[in-house]
Design a protein around this motif. Sequence first.
Motif, mmCIF file in Angstrom:
data_model
loop_
_atom_site.group_PDB
_atom_site.id
_atom_site.type_symbol
_atom_site.label_atom_id
_atom_site.label_comp_id
_atom_site.label_asym_id
_atom_site.label_seq_id
_atom_site.Cartn_x
_atom_site.Cartn_y
_atom_site.Cartn_z
ATOM 1 N N THR A 1 -8.480 -0.227 -0.883
ATOM 2 C CA THR A 1 -7.834 -1.005 0.306
ATOM 3 C C THR A 1 -7.831 -0.130 1.329
ATOM 4 O O THR A 1 -7.616 -0.775 2.559
ATOM 5 N N ASP B 1 -5.881 2.230 -3.826
ATOM 6 C CA ASP B 1 -6.464 0.990 -4.262
ATOM 7 C C ASP B 1 -5.319 -0.076 -4.549
ATOM 8 O O ASP B 1 -4.242 0.173 -4.614
ATOM 9 N N ASP B 2 -5.890 -1.233 -5.049
ATOM 10 C CA ASP B 2 -4.985 -2.507 -5.237
ATOM 11 C C ASP B 2 -4.559 -2.511 -6.787
ATOM 12 O O ASP B 2 -4.164 -3.628 -7.082
ATOM 13 N N GLY C 1 -9.845 -0.690 -9.886
ATOM 14 C CA GLY C 1 -9.590 -1.887 -8.762
ATOM 15 C C GLY C 1 -10.561 -1.502 -7.594
ATOM 16 O O GLY C 1 -11.619 -1.476 -7.772
ATOM 17 N N ASN C 2 -9.788 -2.148 -6.542
ATOM 18 C CA ASN C 2 -10.703 -1.917 -5.164
ATOM 19 C C ASN C 2 -9.930 -1.217 -4.238
ATOM 20 O O ASN C 2 -8.605 -1.163 -4.148
ATOM 21 N N ARG D 1 -0.332 5.122 -6.198
ATOM 22 C CA ARG D 1 -1.411 4.302 -5.840
ATOM 23 C C ARG D 1 -2.523 5.143 -5.067
ATOM 24 O O ARG D 1 -3.614 4.401 -4.745
ATOM 25 N N ALA E 1 3.875 -5.683 -7.652
ATOM 26 C CA ALA E 1 2.610 -5.617 -7.042
ATOM 27 C C ALA E 1 2.807 -4.833 -5.863
ATOM 28 O O ALA E 1 3.850 -5.299 -5.013
ATOM 29 N N GLY E 2 2.344 -3.595 -5.211
ATOM 30 C CA GLY E 2 2.495 -3.058 -4.109
ATOM 31 C C GLY E 2 3.946 -2.227 -3.870
ATOM 32 O O GLY E 2 4.082 -1.666 -2.904
ATOM 33 N N CYS F 1 -6.117 6.612 -5.306
ATOM 34 C CA CYS F 1 -7.205 6.550 -6.181
ATOM 35 C C CYS F 1 -7.809 7.789 -6.110
ATOM 36 O O CYS F 1 -9.004 8.151 -5.258
ATOM 37 N N SER G 1 -2.721 -2.589 -10.440
ATOM 38 C CA SER G 1 -1.247 -2.645 -10.495
ATOM 39 C C SER G 1 -1.013 -1.470 -11.503
ATOM 40 O O SER G 1 -1.605 -0.786 -12.006
#
Length: 555
Positions: free
Chosen positions: A208, A145-146, A205-206, A162, A154-155, A164, A148
């Motif tokens: 991705t 997901d995105d 988050g979402n 990261r 970020a990333g 999920c 933080s």
Amino acid sequence: MPVPFPVLGERIAKPAEIVISPVNLTANGPAHLGHAGGPFLRMDVLARACRRAGHRVRQVLSNDHFENHVVVKARALGRDPAAFARENDRLIARGLAALDITFDTFPDTGDPAVLARFRDVAGALTRALDDGGKVLLRREMLPVDDASVAGFEAGAAPIEERFCIGGWFGCNCPACGAPSGSFFCEACGAHYSPSEAPQPRSRRGNITGFVESACLYLDLRPVEALAQNWARMRIEAPFREVAQRFLDNSRPEIRLTVPGLHGLAWDDRRFRDSQILFSYSSLLFAHHILLGTFLADEGGSNPFEAGHPALLIGATAIDNTVPMLAGVTGCALAQTRYRGFDRIYFNHFLHLDGEKFSTSRGHVIWSHDLEGVPGLETDILRWYLCSITPEEAAGNFMRGECVAFHERVRVTLDHRLQALAAILAAEAQTKPDADPDPDPDPAIAAPMRDLLQTQHECLGGDGLRLRRFAATLDAALVLGEAITTPAQAQAWMRGFAILASPVMPRLAQELWRAAGLDGAPQCADFARPAKPVPAALPRRDGPPLTRAALEALSP
């Protein structure tokens, strides 16, 4: 229980060695009354009942610092997961101790020395599982997901941060469609990979995309071997059915690893990312083995080593049925170095005033908050909890009912004990040099023997029946109404101390000493000659417990 229990006044010929190791709690918060009043109180009563019978019993516990929900909660609070887990570990220990639930070893798995030992245990178990030939490598697509990640731009966070998964992941169950998350469905018992779940979503988050990860699974075939072990352990039908649904709805496999950095590593060159032991299979079994190493420090070998003669007893609530019956039992069957449990006792959930415990709504009583509640006697609270234990269905802790129960018992005990004190004091004045009666009064001894036999029957079947066990104390209190002689008083004090010792350890010890006996109450010592000390009989005339005092415990 496949161990002998003696009749009142007799000693068992061959004491057994028993190790009780309840399932660990996740250190993402303190223990609440639903936890303490479930498997932990049940096992504490069992341990004390076996000790009074003359068996050697050791009870052990450690908490899970590495479960994903620890990280989820710590990050939400802006806390370091390791420090957060150790803080909750201490609160859990306090909360259980507030109910006089004690352990022979309770190591802090965040302590560096303990953690080093834990890593050694995990390494030994992973090698044993690898050697057993049942470990499967599965390349699966896991969501990222995105959200933080603290400490990284970020990333730029490692891929393990990261993913999920666990507490971050929500979905509908691919087997039954119920709202679900993590890797298990609580509704039907299915075990799944997030890539198999419809409507996947991130709780932070979402999502991705999906990234391939190589994870390990345990092949549970032949599943007949699992079923045979459940039968050998005499698992009760409702819990066997939960585990069977898991096998019916899923591949006959259970996850052994997940990608992650906060946990115990499973080293394998085939991994694309860092893999850690899964909390509900390999890590759960490793916890029990770790505790066995601490017992081995006392002399001898680890009781979880294959061939050890100790009786191994586990316990948990219904939500850990699949982890215990498929995860731990599967790991035990898949290798030859370590053995599984001889008995696992399960219970349903304990509710609070008719609703599930909910920390988010403040519908909870933290066990450590029971310390110092005005008017509350721990012994009587334990008795009430045993009387509502969720052994065959969900239990319900009702604050008003608890207060009424508590005050009825407190007042009745006070009247009974003061009547005994008056009888014994009069005897001491008129016959100060009288020898103790050589035999307990049969009018009291005979029904006490029957009540003890009833208690033993409550421990000897497929499950524990603590509601019936605790009901014998009411019968013993009624038996005390007709006491008129010193011999009857002496017999009742001894008998009630023995009967009550697993449920009401403080009162039992006080009565035992007032009866002139040393040590802890023992079935074999019912008729041991001793001169009572009437002045030592405890009063129960303190301030009453109120509902307001219990209401104040909810945050």
